[in-house]
Scaffold this motif. Structure first.
Motif, PDB file in Angstrom:
ATOM      1  N   GLU A 116       0.824  -1.207   0.000  1.00 30.60           N
ATOM      2  CA  GLU A 116       0.000   0.000   0.000  1.00 30.60           C
ATOM      3  C   GLU A 116       0.862   1.262   0.000  1.00 30.60           C
ATOM      4  N   THR A 117       1.912   1.253   0.825  1.00 27.64           N
ATOM      5  CA  THR A 117       2.833   2.404   0.857  1.00 27.64           C
ATOM      6  C   THR A 117       3.526   2.560  -0.490  1.00 27.64           C
ATOM      7  N   ALA A 118       3.969   1.454  -1.056  1.00 33.52           N
ATOM      8  CA  ALA A 118       4.675   1.512  -2.340  1.00 33.52           C
ATOM      9  C   ALA A 118       3.804   2.157  -3.412  1.00 33.52           C
ATOM     10  N   PHE A 119       2.547   1.768  -3.495  1.00 35.62           N
ATOM     11  CA  PHE A 119       1.718   2.295  -4.571  1.00 35.62           C
ATOM     12  C   PHE A 119       1.240   3.720  -4.319  1.00 35.62           C
ATOM     13  N   LYS A 120       1.191   4.137  -3.072  1.00 38.42           N
ATOM     14  CA  LYS A 120       0.939   5.558  -2.812  1.00 38.42           C
ATOM     15  C   LYS A 120       2.060   6.398  -3.414  1.00 38.42           C
ATOM     16  N   VAL A 121       3.279   5.896  -3.321  1.00 39.97           N
ATOM     17  CA  VAL A 121       4.429   6.616  -3.871  1.00 39.97           C
ATOM     18  C   VAL A 121       4.415   6.564  -5.400  1.00 39.97           C
ATOM     19  N   PHE A 122       4.235   5.371  -5.965  1.00 44.66           N
ATOM     20  CA  PHE A 122       4.262   5.238  -7.423  1.00 44.66           C
ATOM     21  C   PHE A 122       3.085   5.940  -8.094  1.00 44.66           C
ATOM     22  N   ASP A 123       1.947   6.007  -7.417  1.00 44.17           N
ATOM     23  CA  ASP A 123       0.768   6.643  -8.009  1.00 44.17           C
ATOM     24  C   ASP A 123       0.741   8.150  -7.776  1.00 44.17           C
ATOM     25  N   GLY A 124       1.690   8.657  -7.006  1.00 42.96           N
ATOM     26  CA  GLY A 124       1.717  10.078  -6.683  1.00 42.96           C
ATOM     27  C   GLY A 124       2.726  10.865  -7.513  1.00 42.96           C
ATOM     28  N   PRO A 125       3.036  12.065  -7.064  1.00 43.45           N
ATOM     29  CA  PRO A 125       3.956  12.935  -7.809  1.00 43.45           C
ATOM     30  C   PRO A 125       5.330  12.318  -8.037  1.00 43.45           C
ATOM     31  N   ALA A 320      21.966  12.957  -3.872  1.00 37.15           N
ATOM     32  CA  ALA A 320      21.378  12.953  -2.528  1.00 37.15           C
ATOM     33  C   ALA A 320      19.977  13.544  -2.535  1.00 37.15           C
ATOM     34  N   GLY A 321      19.753  14.543  -3.402  1.00 39.37           N
ATOM     35  CA  GLY A 321      18.438  15.186  -3.454  1.00 39.37           C
ATOM     36  C   GLY A 321      17.343  14.218  -3.854  1.00 39.37           C
ATOM     37  N   LEU A 322      17.620  13.383  -4.860  1.00 38.56           N
ATOM     38  CA  LEU A 322      16.621  12.418  -5.326  1.00 38.56           C
ATOM     39  C   LEU A 322      16.330  11.386  -4.245  1.00 38.56           C
ATOM     40  N   VAL A 323      17.375  10.881  -3.597  1.00 38.01           N
ATOM     41  CA  VAL A 323      17.182   9.873  -2.548  1.00 38.01           C
ATOM     42  C   VAL A 323      16.390  10.454  -1.383  1.00 38.01           C
ATOM     43  N   ASP A 324      16.757  11.646  -0.948  1.00 37.96           N
ATOM     44  CA  ASP A 324      16.063  12.253   0.192  1.00 37.96           C
ATOM     45  C   ASP A 324      14.604  12.557  -0.131  1.00 37.96           C
ATOM     46  N   GLU A 325      14.345  13.001  -1.359  1.00 37.64           N
ATOM     47  CA  GLU A 325      12.962  13.260  -1.768  1.00 37.64           C
ATOM     48  C   GLU A 325      12.153  11.961  -1.763  1.00 37.64           C
ATOM     49  N   PHE A 326      12.752  10.912  -2.267  1.00 38.21           N
ATOM     50  CA  PHE A 326      12.077   9.612  -2.304  1.00 38.21           C
ATOM     51  C   PHE A 326      11.772   9.119  -0.896  1.00 38.21           C
ATOM     52  N   LEU A 327      12.759   9.161  -0.009  1.00 38.52           N
ATOM     53  CA  LEU A 327      12.558   8.673   1.353  1.00 38.52           C
ATOM     54  C   LEU A 327      11.506   9.506   2.091  1.00 38.52           C
ATOM     55  N   ALA A 328      11.469  10.797   1.799  1.00 32.54           N
ATOM     56  CA  ALA A 328      10.438  11.663   2.410  1.00 32.54           C
ATOM     57  C   ALA A 328       9.050  11.265   1.913  1.00 32.54           C
ATOM     58  N   ASP A 329       8.948  10.934   0.633  1.00 34.27           N
ATOM     59  CA  ASP A 329       7.667  10.506   0.082  1.00 34.27           C
ATOM     60  C   ASP A 329       7.211   9.184   0.699  1.00 34.27           C
ATOM     61  N   VAL A 330       8.173   8.268   0.896  1.00 31.27           N
ATOM     62  CA  VAL A 330       7.828   6.986   1.521  1.00 31.27           C
ATOM     63  C   VAL A 330       7.322   7.204   2.930  1.00 31.27           C
ATOM     64  N   ASP A 331       8.004   8.045   3.689  1.00 30.04           N
ATOM     65  CA  ASP A 331       7.603   8.323   5.071  1.00 30.04           C
ATOM     66  C   ASP A 331       6.201   8.948   5.103  1.00 30.04           C
ATOM     67  N   ALA A 332       5.932   9.840   4.149  1.00 27.84           N
ATOM     68  CA  ALA A 332       4.622  10.491   4.109  1.00 27.84           C
ATOM     69  C   ALA A 332       3.503   9.519   3.729  1.00 27.84           C
ATOM     70  N   ALA A 333       3.866   8.480   2.988  1.00 25.40           N
ATOM     71  CA  ALA A 333       2.871   7.512   2.519  1.00 25.40           C
ATOM     72  C   ALA A 333       2.550   6.440   3.551  1.00 25.40           C
ATOM     73  N   LYS A 334       3.383   6.305   4.576  1.00 25.86           N
ATOM     74  CA  LYS A 334       3.177   5.239   5.571  1.00 25.86           C
ATOM     75  C   LYS A 334       1.914   5.495   6.402  1.00 25.86           C
TER      76      LYS A 334
END
Length: 334
Positions: A116-125, A320-334
Motif C-alpha cells: 500500500e505504501t509503495a503504490f501511494k508513492v508510485f501513483d503520486g507525484p 542525494a536530493g533524489l534519494v532524500d525526496e524519495f525517502l520523504a515521500d515513503v515516510d509520508a505515505a506510511k
C-alpha cells in the motif's frame, strides 16, 4: 421468393466482407514479457487491456501478448518497444536501468513496509516524475504493476541472518542497486536473464536467487534445487508496463487516450490479481518440500541495518536530493 433469398444472401455476404475488411485493417499491438501465461500481469493484459483496447478503439486496434520470453530476453524486449518493433513490454523495473537510471532509487532495500505504501508513492507525484524520463527514451508508462516483495531461495542452507548469505553465488537481475545490496550482504552476485535462470540454478552455476513468490512458483524453482526459502522481502519490485512512444504519437488523440485508459484499468486489475495470488503461490511452493524460514522483526532489522551503506552508494550515484525526496515521500505515505 428466389429474389428475396438472393438479396438476403448478398446482404449476408456483404456483412461478412465488411467484417473481414475491418478485421484485416485493424492494427495489431504486440506486447512482450518474460512472465508466464498464468502470471497476474499476463492475465490482466489479455483479459482487461486487450479487451478494452479493442472496445474503446472500435476495433481499430487489437492486442497480442507474447509471454515466456517468446520475443527475446528482457533487455531486448525493452529495446523492441523503444524502437517500435513491438508496441509494448511489461518487465521488472530493474530492466529499465539504461533508459531511466533514476528509477533505481525505488529499488533501495527494505524501504517499503507494505504494498500500500509503495503504490501511494508510485501513483503520486514521485512516480509521475519518472514518466517524462521514460518518454525521452521512447517509452510511455502505461502502468506501474505489482511484481511484489522479493525473497531469497537457495540450495545450500536456510537464511536467517546476513551472515548466512556470505559466499553464496546468487542470480540477480542486472540492477546496480540489487547487485550492490547483495555484495554488501557478503553474497557473490551473478547477472543472469530470467529466461536462463532455471538452467543456471539446476546446473549449479549459481546457488541462489531472489524473486517474489509468484515468479518462484511459476518457474518451479523448487525443481531447480532451491530447497530453502526465507521471506526476506528485501526489495519491493514493480512491473513497468510501457508502450512505444512513436506508435502512440502516430495514433489519433482519441485512440491514444483509449490506450492510456486501458492501461490504467489493466494495472488496477493486475494489482488485485497479484494480491489474491500471493497466498496461493506461497502454499504451492511449500507443498513441494521447500524449507521455509520466516524472519522475526528483529532478524529483518538486522538485514536492514546491514544494507544501510547501500543508501549512501545510491546517493553518490543518483544524487542525494533524489534519494532524500524519495525517502520523504515513503515516510509520508506510511
Amino acid at each position: 421468393m428466389f429474389r428475396l433469398k438472393t438479396m438476403i444472401g448478398l446482404f449476408a455476404g456483404a456483412l461478412m466482407l465488411t467484417a473481414g475488411i475491418s478485421q484485416a485493417s485493424a492494427t495489431e499491438l504486440r506486447i512482450a514479457s518474460g512472465f508466464g501465461d498464468n502470471h497476474s500481469a499476463t492475465r490482466a493484459l489479455r483479459e482487461v487491456f486487450a479487451r478494452k483496447v479493442e472496445e474503446l478503439t472500435d476495433g481499430r486496434y487489437t492486442v497480442s501478448v507474447f509471454p515466456n520470453s517468446e520475443l527475446g530476453q528482457a533487455t531486448e524486449m525493452v529495446n523492441q518497444a523503444q524502437s517500435g518493433i513491438n508496441f509494448g513490454v511489461y518487465v521488472s523495473s530493474a530492466f529499465y536501468n539504461s533508459q531511466v537510471p533514476e528509477l533505481g532509487v525505488t529499488n533501495l532495500p527494505f524501504v517499503f513496509p507494505d504494498r500500500e505504501t509503495a503504490f501511494k508513492v508510485f501513483d503520486g507525484p514521485f512516480g509521475d516524475k519518472f514518466k517524462p524520463l521514460f518518454e525521452k527514451s521512447g517509452l510511455v508508462v502505461l502502468g506501474y504493476m505489482e511484481l511484489g516483495f522479493r525473497n531469497v531461495t537457495n540450495s545450500v542452507r536456510k537464511i536467517a541472518e546476513p551472515a548466512d548469505l556470505k559466499g553464496l553465488k546468487i542470480r540477480l537481475q542486472n540492477n546496480p542497486v540489487h547487485i550492490a545490496t547483495f555484495r554488501q550482504l557478503g553474497a557473490n552476485p551473478v547477472s543472469i536473464d530470467g529466461s536462463e535462470m532455471f538452467a543456471a540454478l539446476s546446473q549449479g552455476v549459481v546457488d541462489a536467487q531472489e524473486n517474489p513468490y509468484s515468479v518462484i512458483n511459476a518457474f518451479r524453482l523448487y525443481d531447480a534445487g532451491q530447497k530453502y526459502m526465507s521471506d526476506t522481502g528485501h526489495f519491493f519490485d514493480v512491473i513497468v508496463f510501457a508502450g512505444s512512444k512513436s506508435m502512440l504519437d502516430a495514433m489519433s488523440a482519441e485512440d491514444r487516450q483509449a490506450i492510456l485508459n486501458a492501461g490504467r484499468l489493466a494495472t488496477e486489475a493486475q494489482r488485485k490479481f497479484a494480491k489474491e495470488d500471493e497466498a496461493a503461490d506461497l502454499k504451492s511452493i511449500l507443498s513441494h518440500g521447500v524449507t521455509f524460514t520466516r524472519l522475526t522483526p528483529e532478524e529483518r532489522e538486522d538485514f536492514r541495518k546491514a544494507t544501510l551503506p547501500v543508501y549512501d552508494l545510491v546517493r553518490e550515484r543518483l544524487g542525494a536530493g533524489l534519494v532524500d525526496e524519495f525517502l520523504a515521500d515513503v515516510d509520508a505515505a506510511k
